[in-house]
Design a protein around this motif. Structure first.
Motif, PDB file in Angstrom:
ATOM      1  N   ASN A   1       0.613  -1.340  -0.004  1.00 54.26           N
ATOM      2  CA  ASN A   1       0.136  -0.072   0.085  1.00 54.26           C
ATOM      3  C   ASN A   1       0.949   1.389  -0.142  1.00 54.26           C
TER       4      ASN A   1
ATOM      5  N   GLU B   1      -7.489   2.984  -5.276  1.00 60.13           N
ATOM      6  CA  GLU B   1      -8.309   4.251  -4.162  1.00 60.13           C
ATOM      7  C   GLU B   1      -9.485   3.636  -3.710  1.00 60.13           C
TER       8      GLU B   1
ATOM      9  N   GLN C   1      -8.873   0.945  -0.927  1.00 59.52           N
ATOM     10  CA  GLN C   1      -7.567   1.082  -0.039  1.00 59.52           C
ATOM     11  C   GLN C   1      -6.579   0.114  -0.064  1.00 59.52           C
TER      12      GLN C   1
END
Length: 317
Positions: free
Chosen positions: A75, A170, A173
């Motif tokens: 991430n 996006e 997440q």
């Protein structure tokens, strides 16, 4: 859609793996630009000197962060990436020279916001690595879900060879805080948000899996342990096939007990299966040592996953 690729590679204390991986990425036949982000996850054996060897050959960026696990590191890399499509590899992978070309062609013909590919055994792999690869990818062991397009329905990409669009990242997440099964968890959340996934048959990697038989048992145990939690979290995704390893383990132990009592038929059925494994592995790997060890690694895989799954059933809630 004009795709630009950012390759995200988390690494923890494995600079030699990064060296081999970057060597393979430097040989890509792909004729478009792509960036690489190495995310050092709090390692004490850092990869910065290895990475510096490739700065003249590749558009590569090195980032060091505190240790937080592979999912958080992926991430972290995707947040920093400038591309609109992210490709994630484990550090113990070697990438075929046509990989990016195959991905780009597949996505141009059938765009999906996520994809996965299979793993294969490289000629340089050790006997243990080849046997583990066989057990993880063979139709006779896993139904071929990690190695054959014919076996794939709605594909669940694995994080060692995983692609996801910036938009999908996006919205979802990215990876959760789960330590095991975080890639499957992400796939389910992609589906919940109406993103499609696909299996790209020619986008395979050579996954080295630097592990011992003991570590392989622990790995499969953790995989099995995570599945009931995922089934509980996403009830509609549970499948009867997830029970096969525990059923295999129970019946194998029972067949040994029956053998002690003089009833041989159940163990004969397992012998037939193991002989089939041996022959199939020998045909694929051309080595008796790999074929023999493939029987052992398959037994480890089933019992490890099955026992982990059984434990998970009592802790999933």
């Amino acid at each position: 859609m004009n795709l630009s690729y950012s390759i995200i590679i988390p690494v923890y204390n494995r600079p030699q793996e990064i060296d081999e991986l970057l060597q393979s990425l430097a040989k890509q036949s792909f004729d478009k630009d792509f960036e690489i982000l190495i995310i050092e996850d709090g390692s004490t054996l850092k990869s910065d000197e290895i990475v510096s060897k490739y700065t003249a050959l590749l558009d590569i960026k090195y980032h060091f962060k505190e240790n937080s696990g592979a999912g958080a590191s992926r991430n972290f890399g995707m947040l920093l990436a400038i591309g609109n499509y992210f490709i994630i590899f484990d550090s113990d992978c070697i990438i075929p020279s046509n990989y990016l070309s195959e991905v780009d062609e597949a996505l141009s013909q059938n765009y999906t916001d996520a994809y996965g590919g299979s793993d294969a055994a490289h000629d340089s792999f050790t006997t243990v690595q080849k046997a583990i690869n066989y057990s993880m990818t063979s139709f006779l062991t896993t139904g071929g879900i990690r190695g054959s397009k014919k076996a794939v329905g709605k594909f669940q990409p694995r994080s060692f060879n995983f692609g996801i669009s910036k938009k999908a990242f996006e919205v979802t997440q990215g990876f959760s805080t789960m330590k095991i099964g975080e890639d499957i968890d992400l796939t389910f959340r992609l589906w919940e948000n109406n993103f499609r996934t696909q299996f790209i048959e020619n986008a395979f990697v050579y996954h080295k899996r630097r592990t011992s038989l003991k570590q392989f048992f622990r790995q499969t145990f953790l995989f099995g342990n995570a599945r009931p939690f995922l089934n509980h979290k996403y009830p509609g995704t549970a499948k009867i096939t997830y029970w096969f390893p525990i059923l295999f383990t129970v019946f194998f132990i029972a067949s040994l007990l029956f053998l002690l009592l003089g009833f041989k038929l159940p163990i004969y059925l397992f012998v037939i299966y193991f002989v089939a494994l041996f022959i199939d592995s020998f045909i694929k790997n051309k080595k008796i040592s790999v074929a023999t060890l493939s029987v052992v690694t398959t037994l480890i895989q089933f019992t490890g996953y099955g026992l982990g799954f059984l434990k998970g059933l009592f802790t999933a809630d």
